[in-house]
Design a protein around this motif. Structure first.
Motif, PDB file in Angstrom:
ATOM      1  N   SER A  13       0.781  -1.302   0.008  1.00 54.04           N
ATOM      2  CA  SER A  13      -0.006  -0.098   0.048  1.00 54.04           C
ATOM      3  C   SER A  13       0.891   1.124   0.032  1.00 54.04           C
ATOM      4  O   SER A  13       1.967   1.112   0.209  1.00 54.04           O
ATOM      5  CB  SER A  13      -0.849   0.155   1.220  1.00 54.04           C
ATOM      6  N   TRP A  14       0.311   2.444  -0.225  1.00 57.12           N
ATOM      7  CA  TRP A  14       1.207   3.805  -0.251  1.00 57.12           C
ATOM      8  C   TRP A  14       1.944   3.736   1.184  1.00 57.12           C
ATOM      9  O   TRP A  14       3.177   4.165   1.277  1.00 57.12           O
ATOM     10  CB  TRP A  14       0.136   4.767  -0.477  1.00 57.12           C
TER      11      TRP A  14
ATOM     12  N   LEU B 297       4.734   0.840   1.832  1.00 52.62           N
ATOM     13  CA  LEU B 297       5.759   1.191   1.099  1.00 52.62           C
ATOM     14  C   LEU B 297       6.392   2.314   1.447  1.00 52.62           C
ATOM     15  O   LEU B 297       7.643   2.649   1.239  1.00 52.62           O
ATOM     16  CB  LEU B 297       5.295   1.317  -0.399  1.00 52.62           C
ATOM     17  N   ARG B 298       5.756   3.409   2.147  1.00 58.94           N
ATOM     18  CA  ARG B 298       6.415   4.534   2.696  1.00 58.94           C
ATOM     19  C   ARG B 298       7.554   4.002   4.000  1.00 58.94           C
ATOM     20  O   ARG B 298       8.440   4.556   3.999  1.00 58.94           O
ATOM     21  CB  ARG B 298       5.615   5.622   3.278  1.00 58.94           C
TER      22      ARG B 298
ATOM     23  N   ARG C  56       5.466  -0.845  -8.115  1.00 55.93           N
ATOM     24  CA  ARG C  56       4.787  -0.110  -7.097  1.00 55.93           C
ATOM     25  C   ARG C  56       5.507   0.827  -6.367  1.00 55.93           C
ATOM     26  O   ARG C  56       5.162   1.973  -5.969  1.00 55.93           O
ATOM     27  CB  ARG C  56       4.523  -1.269  -6.135  1.00 55.93           C
ATOM     28  N   LEU C  57       6.964   0.503  -6.079  1.00 55.51           N
ATOM     29  CA  LEU C  57       7.696   1.524  -5.427  1.00 55.51           C
ATOM     30  C   LEU C  57       8.019   2.759  -6.357  1.00 55.51           C
ATOM     31  O   LEU C  57       8.173   3.666  -5.711  1.00 55.51           O
ATOM     32  CB  LEU C  57       9.278   0.804  -5.046  1.00 55.51           C
TER      33      LEU C  57
ATOM     34  N   GLU D 112       5.558   3.946  -8.148  1.00 50.19           N
ATOM     35  CA  GLU D 112       4.494   4.922  -8.142  1.00 50.19           C
ATOM     36  C   GLU D 112       4.481   5.453  -6.711  1.00 50.19           C
ATOM     37  O   GLU D 112       3.422   6.566  -6.653  1.00 50.19           O
ATOM     38  CB  GLU D 112       3.224   3.681  -8.257  1.00 50.19           C
ATOM     39  N   ASN D 113       4.767   4.824  -5.743  1.00 50.76           N
ATOM     40  CA  ASN D 113       4.832   5.363  -4.427  1.00 50.76           C
ATOM     41  C   ASN D 113       5.449   6.829  -4.341  1.00 50.76           C
ATOM     42  O   ASN D 113       5.227   7.377  -3.563  1.00 50.76           O
ATOM     43  CB  ASN D 113       5.590   4.524  -3.437  1.00 50.76           C
TER      44      ASN D 113
END
Length: 353
Positions: A169-170, A173-174, A212-213, A215-216
């Protein structure tokens, strides 16, 4: 007493400039309280505020000594640590990229049962309060070893990293990206290496996570308008100021973190990551290294007199000459180009895995 303490601080400053001595030993002999460290830190910052390397070495010294006193205090109350452990830094401290002022980002890994967490949370809480007293603001996001999320056993950390990447998820991954920009300052360096190796293994097995990273961190706060003008904050207490961290630093830092993850680099600093990149694989990416060095120097030059942590990342346009503004815009544009190239590279390579 104040006169005596002042003379102690001055004595350290004199010794610090000698070419050959065990600086850690000298500091240990004189700095015996958080108040002593705070006074010494404030004085020494003036002497290193224009040199990125020396400035970050000073931060390391200050934090190490603060942690040492914290460990002594907790040990007197609860006894010796029940298991081997590592105290590690994250964020700008983990990347060796702190400015004159900085907030806290740190964690603890211990090699023991979950029952040991009580002890290390106590230690983490003492370190957090001590660093705040010495001059490092608490992290707004609670990324500190006083938080159970950032103070766990090796097994707990391994499970948490796996969960972060599995959830993808956002927020998760943060958390993972924050963790990855890390280095051990006190304790067992192998513990952090082991956890990063576990993360690399997961990523290699699930290459979709690289995308995904990307996109994060895909959103970049724009600092330049369509007519080539700098875009300061328009409202609130920071009206008229450029948010240097979001508009200029993030594209460089995020780009090199993505490439470090893809290439399984353990080094946390952006400059070290630049140097570790293969010139054959990344011939154009390496060209941005000098821009990042210029950016570090630009921040030091204009923010060396910042009064608090928030001011470190703010530059009022009124304080810049026309030449300064052109220089800042150039650094911003190079950062945007770097992130664009990195994104295209990651998407191209990772989509074919």
């Amino acid at each position: 007493m104040d006169i005596l303490k002042t003379s102690h601080i001055q004595a350290i400053s004199q010794v610090r400039n000698k070419e050959s001595f065990d600086r850690s030993k000298e500091i240990d002999d004189v700095l015996n309280s958080y108040a002593d460290i705070k006074k010494w830190r404030k004085q020494e910052l003036v002497t290193v505020s224009t040199d990125h390397q020396q400035l970050n070495e000073l931060h390391d010294e200050v934090i190490k000594k603060t942690v040492a006193i914290s460990m002594d205090k907790v040990q007197r109350e609860l006894g010796k640590p029940p298991a081997p452990f590592a105290f590690f830094l994250m964020g700008s401290a983990g990347r060796f990229e702190q400015s004159v002022l900085s907030d806290q980002d740190h964690g603890i890994i211990f090699n023991g049962s979950d029952d040991n967490q009580f002890y290390f949370l106590k230690l983490g809480s003492e370190i957090t309060e001590a660093l705040a007293e010495v001059g490092y603001e608490r992290c707004d996001g609670l990324v500190m070893s006083s938080n159970p999320l950032w103070c766990q056993s090796i097994e707990g950390w391994t499970s948490q990293i796996s969960d972060w990447l599995d959830e993808a998820s956002w927020q998760s991954l943060r958390h993972f990206s924050t963790f990855f920009d890390s280095r051990v300052l006190v304790g067992e360096t192998d513990f952090l290496t082991e956890l990063k190796q576990e993360a690399f293994s997961i990523l290699k097995k699930q290459p979709r996570l690289y995308l995904r990273l990307v996109e994060n961190v895909d959103f970049v706060k724009k600092g330049i308008g369509i007519f080539g003008q700098l875009l300061p904050e328009l409202h609130g207490e920071h009206s008229g100021a450029i948010q240097l961290k979001q508009t200029t630093f993030f594209p460089y830092v995020n780009s090199l973190r993505l490439l470090a993850l893809k290439d399984s680099m353990f080094e946390p600093s952006t400059l070290s990551r630049f140097k570790e990149l293969s010139p054959n694989t990344y011939p154009t990416i390496k060209n941005y290294e000098d821009d990042f060095i210029e950016l570090l120097n630009f921040r030091l030059h204009f923010r060396k007199n910042a009064r608090n942590y928030n001011e470190v990342h703010l530059i009022h346009l009124d304080a810049l000459t026309k030449k300064d503004k052109q220089h800042l815009k150039k650094l911003m544009k190079q950062g945007y180009k770097l992130f664009s190239e990195t994104k295209l590279l990651m998407v191209k390579e990772c989509s074919t895995w």
